[in-house]
Enzyme design. Structure first.
Site, PDB file in Angstrom:
ATOM      1  N   GLN B 133       4.723  -6.604  13.517  1.00 30.70           N
ATOM      2  CA  GLN B 133       4.963  -7.241  12.223  1.00 30.70           C
ATOM      3  C   GLN B 133       6.147  -6.587  11.513  1.00 30.70           C
ATOM      4  OE1 GLN B 133       1.977  -6.248   9.302  1.00 30.70           O
ATOM      5  NE2 GLN B 133       2.174  -8.224   8.278  1.00 30.70           N
ATOM      6  N   GLY B 134       7.184  -7.348  11.250  1.00 29.80           N
ATOM      7  CA  GLY B 134       8.342  -6.809  10.529  1.00 29.80           C
ATOM      8  C   GLY B 134       8.320  -7.227   9.075  1.00 29.80           C
ATOM      9  N   SER B 136       7.449  -4.565   5.920  1.00 29.85           N
ATOM     10  CA  SER B 136       7.889  -3.527   4.982  1.00 29.85           C
ATOM     11  C   SER B 136       9.272  -3.000   5.326  1.00 29.85           C
ATOM     12  CB  SER B 136       6.907  -2.351   4.990  1.00 29.85           C
ATOM     13  OG  SER B 136       5.663  -2.763   4.511  1.00 29.85           O
ATOM     14  N   SER B 168       3.920  -1.304  12.792  1.00 27.53           N
ATOM     15  CA  SER B 168       2.883  -0.744  13.654  1.00 27.53           C
ATOM     16  C   SER B 168       3.131  -1.119  15.108  1.00 27.53           C
ATOM     17  CB  SER B 168       1.506  -1.261  13.246  1.00 27.53           C
ATOM     18  OG  SER B 168       1.292  -0.997  11.885  1.00 27.53           O
ATOM     19  N   GLU B 250      -4.198 -10.803   7.548  1.00 26.12           N
ATOM     20  CA  GLU B 250      -4.081  -9.378   7.834  1.00 26.12           C
ATOM     21  C   GLU B 250      -5.135  -8.601   7.038  1.00 26.12           C
ATOM     22  OE1 GLU B 250      -0.290  -7.669   6.860  1.00 26.12           O
ATOM     23  OE2 GLU B 250      -0.859  -5.698   7.629  1.00 26.12           O
ATOM     24  N   GLU B 379      -4.305  -1.178  -5.094  1.00 23.68           N
ATOM     25  CA  GLU B 379      -3.879  -1.548  -6.443  1.00 23.68           C
ATOM     26  C   GLU B 379      -3.309  -2.970  -6.462  1.00 23.68           C
ATOM     27  OE1 GLU B 379      -3.284   1.367  -4.913  1.00 23.68           O
ATOM     28  OE2 GLU B 379      -4.669   2.541  -6.132  1.00 23.68           O
TER      29      GLU B 379
END
Lengths: 378, 395
Positions: B133-134, B136, B168, B250, B379
């Protein structure tokens, strides 16, 4: 079975919601308290419960009831919790009805029609100490003629003054702390030898210490098997735990709903306080706690209705989780209301008081966490 | 479906699993190496693991409720639940852990073209392609939509330049689903969702060593990577919708780590390390009480997970409900590992020793600290719940 209400269950809840919101909102509880009502609930309202079919919801159709289950009873109890509606529904229509299912035909015939009609109120005399310890029973029932003679004292018997029927746990064998040797009895409140010492509780409900002196009952008064009352008691308690869990879910939602409304309108520092992240995160956390508590409660109700072995533990999980979630709900409610929440004039304080009573009844989170640990063997 | 039909499906499923699930695959994974991720570089830890993936993949039961035409099992929600229950009853391992299944697949089913679905979904189902997964970037964490990796339009291709982080298993993956900026004039409205091969020229990865000592995350660099425009999922500049939809899935996956992931039982671990007192109870009354209260929350959350899936499949779940699952599940899992550490006491402090299985306990404990960061921090989840479910006003 999917973990949500089916159409019929939704319809029942949809009929309970306006009924209780209209007939018994928090102002109804306040009025009963302020007038010093001796019963702590309205008998007229209880008869309306009967008109709605709620009183006999768990009573089998052969006994004149609706023959529905704990999921449905939970739908009614959630609304009772949301509105803090005082009624004998939990003790009579859930607790006593479950106990009477193990009773003789004579006992069922004697009590169920009155319960279904909204005329008979039952109280549960199952405690003797300061906290929930259902197997600590010192009250003794000795064989006498065709029946038993009962001596002892029961504590924290909610709505005993208003009741016609007492469900009493007494020891027919064994030592004071043993699960074996307990027997459950259905005893008329008016039986000679029964006296009450009344207490008014923090939530404006009424309870009594029930003293039994030489109370004579015949064999038909036995619910379940002699000496094996803890089996029946286990079913009764699981039903009550699932039921009180549902009431606590409704109560928690009621308290948090009132708090969220306040957060959307109250202004300080020229801003709606609900826009402050410090409060938003606490409200969101509380939402999650209540959702998880609701799921645990539905699980317990479904397993009870399936007659599954896992129902007892699931009821303990539900009672513990709803106890914790609802405690947070009422504590956050008062804090977020600020000064106004401390006034008797505001309704939110009633939620805190009722939560305290319901969380304690039939075992709090500590009791059930301990019981589950014991059952898991550690 | 009639109860009778479901009962017979249950009987058939149980019989099939008993016949086809190798005995070694009916025990919990002993280490990360026992978890099957599939992909071109996949090395099975045992023949049984490869066999279990093969038979489940052939039946489409790695993705039971995907349509059969895309390699799925084509099961109804009720049947898929029966399959989960029967696998749990036999103790069957998950045959395939995969970001393709838990993240990309649902997004492709909703937003992909027929060609994209036929090309990618069956290979995900059979575990042939491993995805990463690209999302962040160094300067786009919680504020993900501020991402800056550029995709420059050069006719029928894009030219990708930039850097992703926290990718990851990028070093083990075959392909990437990637958020790129195709328009700088709009924040959310300038993002596109791209698929491309990690073997492509210009892609490089570098593992990042974490506090656990493991390197599951990577930095991933793109240097003039050419990607055909047909690899865009959804429309150009509308990738944020796909991205958010995928994030919901996710979050569901991450929320399950605590309750459905199996792993060491906290009470058993405590008993093993601390023993029993004369009453037969765990010989540490305060820790026992903490564990007991944790177990209540854990069991209540298991009921919530079941309810969440049931309501989701029936279209009754609030669209922001995955945020609730993610928040509660990850906080619970962190608490679980705090208790496992307390239960292990001094033993659980061993980082590198003979008896500690390579410091498995402290490393797993440290790993869980990422649970409430990855996939959107706790958060951020609370923000989403406050705004979308509780309808509280923006700050």
């Amino acid at each position: 079975m999917p973990m949500y209400w089916n159409e019929d269950q939704q319809m029942l809840a949809d009929s309970a919601r306006p009924f209780l919101a209209d007939k018994a909102p928090v102002s109804h509880l306040r009025a009963l308290r302020d007038e010093g009502n001796a019963d702590g609930f309205s008998r007229d309202l209880w008869r309306e419960f009967a008109d709605m079919g709620f009183t006999g919801l768990l009573v089998g159709e052969e006994d004149g009831g609706l023959g529905l289950g704990h999921v449905e009873a939970g739908g009614v109890l959630e609304e009772i919790g949301r509105n803090l509606s005082p009624s004998p529904f939990l003790t009579t229509s859930v607790g006593a009805v479950t106990a009477l299912k193990s009773g003789s035909p004579a006992a069922r015939q004697a009590w169920l029609p009155g319960i279904v009609a909204g005329e008979t109120v039952a109280a549960l005399a199952l405690e003797e100490g300061a906290r929930h310890r259902p197997h600590r029973v010192a009250t003794r029932a000795e064989r006498s003629g065709n029946g038993f003679r009962i001596d002892g004292a029961k504590s924290f018997t909610v709505q005993a003054q208003a009741s016609d029927l007492l469900i009493v746990s007494a020891r027919t064998a064994g030592g004071e702390r043993e699960a074996d040797g307990i027997t459950l009895f259905a005893i008329p409140r008016s039986a000679p030898g029964v006296t009450l010492q009344s207490e008014m509780l923090v939530d404006s409900g009424h309870a009594a210490r029930v003293v039994l002196e030489g109370v004579e009952v015949d064999g038909d008064a036995v619910l379940g098997e002699v000496d094996r009352g803890s089996d029946t008691l286990g079913h009764v308690l699981s039903a009550l735990r699932a039921g009180s869990s549902a009431e606590l879910v409704g109560l928690a939602e009621g308290a948090s709903g009132m708090t969220l409304s306040y957060m959307r309108e109250r202004k300080q520092f020229d801003r709606i306080i609900g826009s402050f992240q410090a409060l938003q995160h606490r409200a969101a956390h509380l939402y999650c706690e209540i959702e998880v508590a609701r799921a645990a409660t539905l699980k317990a109700q479904q397993l009870l209705d399936d007659g599954s072995e896992g129902a007892h533990e699931a009821a303990s999980v539900a009672k513990a989780m709803t106890g914790m979630a609802s405690a947070l709900a009422v504590q956050e409610a008062i804090q977020m209301h600020g000064g106004i929440g401390m006034t008797d004039e505001h309704d939110i304080g009633f939620f805190m008081k009722r939560q305290r009573v319901l969380a304690e009844m039939f075992g709090d989170a500590d009791f059930h966490a301990e019981a589950l640990a014991r059952a898991a063997g550690y | 479906m009639m109860d009778q039909q479901l009962d017979s499906f249950r009987r058939e499923t149980r019989a099939w699993l008993e016949e086809n699930c190798p005995p070694e695959m009916r025990t919990p994974p002993k280490s990360d190496a026992d978890v099957c991720w599939g992909g071109r570089k996949f090395q099975p830890s045992s023949p049984a693991q490869a066999e279990w993936l093969r038979v489940m993949g052939e039946r489409g039961w790695t993705v039971p409720d995907w349509p059969a035409e895309y390699g799925g099992g084509g099961l109804s929600a009720a049947e898929a639940k029966v399959l989960r229950e029967e696998m749990a009853a036999l103790g069957c391992r998950n045959p395939l852990q995969s970001f393709g299944i838990s993240m990309l697949g649902p997004a492709l089913l909703k937003y992909g073209t027929e060609e994209q679905k036929h090309e990618h979904l069956p290979r995900i189902a059979r575990g042939e392609i491993r995805w990463c997964q690209g999302y962040s970037e160094p300067n786009a964490g919680s504020d993900l939509a501020s991402l800056a990796t550029r995709a420059e339009d050069i006719g029928d291709h894009f030219l990708i330049n930039g850097q992703k982080v926290w990718t990851s298993y990028a070093d083990k993956a075959d392909m990437i689903f990637c958020l790129v900026r195709t328009d700088t004039s709009s924040k959310q409205g300038g993002i596109s969702f791209l698929l491309f091969d990690m073997e492509q020229e210009g892609v490089s990865t570098k593992p990042i060593r974490l506090i656990s000592g493991y390197s599951p995350f990577c930095e991933t660099f793109f240097d003039d990577v050419k990607v055909p425009k047909s690899n865009v999922v959804g429309e150009i500049n509308k990738g944020w919708d796909v991205a958010k939809y995928l994030l919901g899935h996710e979050r569901e996956m991450i929320s399950g780590m605590g309750s459905r992931g199996g792993g060491a039982s906290v009470p058993d671990t405590a008993l093993r390390h601390l023993g029993r007192n004369e009453d037969g109870r765990l010989d540490d009354p305060v820790l026992r009480a903490r564990i007991a209260l944790f177990e209540v929350r854990s069991r209540a959350f298991a009921a919530m997970a079941e309810r969440f899936i049931d309501t989701l499949k029936a279209g009754k779940a609030h669209p922001a409900q995955p945020s609730m699952m993610k928040y509660f599940g990850t906080e619970l899992n962190k608490q679980r590992h705090e208790l496992l550490m307390a239960a292990g006491g001094h033993d659980a402090l061993e980082w590198d020793s003979e008896g500690s299985n390579g410091g498995a306990a402290p490393r797993a404990w440290l790993r869980t600290k990422a649970n409430s960061i990855e996939g959107g921090t706790s958060e951020i989840q609370l923000n989403i719940i406050a705004k979308r479910i509780l309808d509280l006003p923006g700050g």
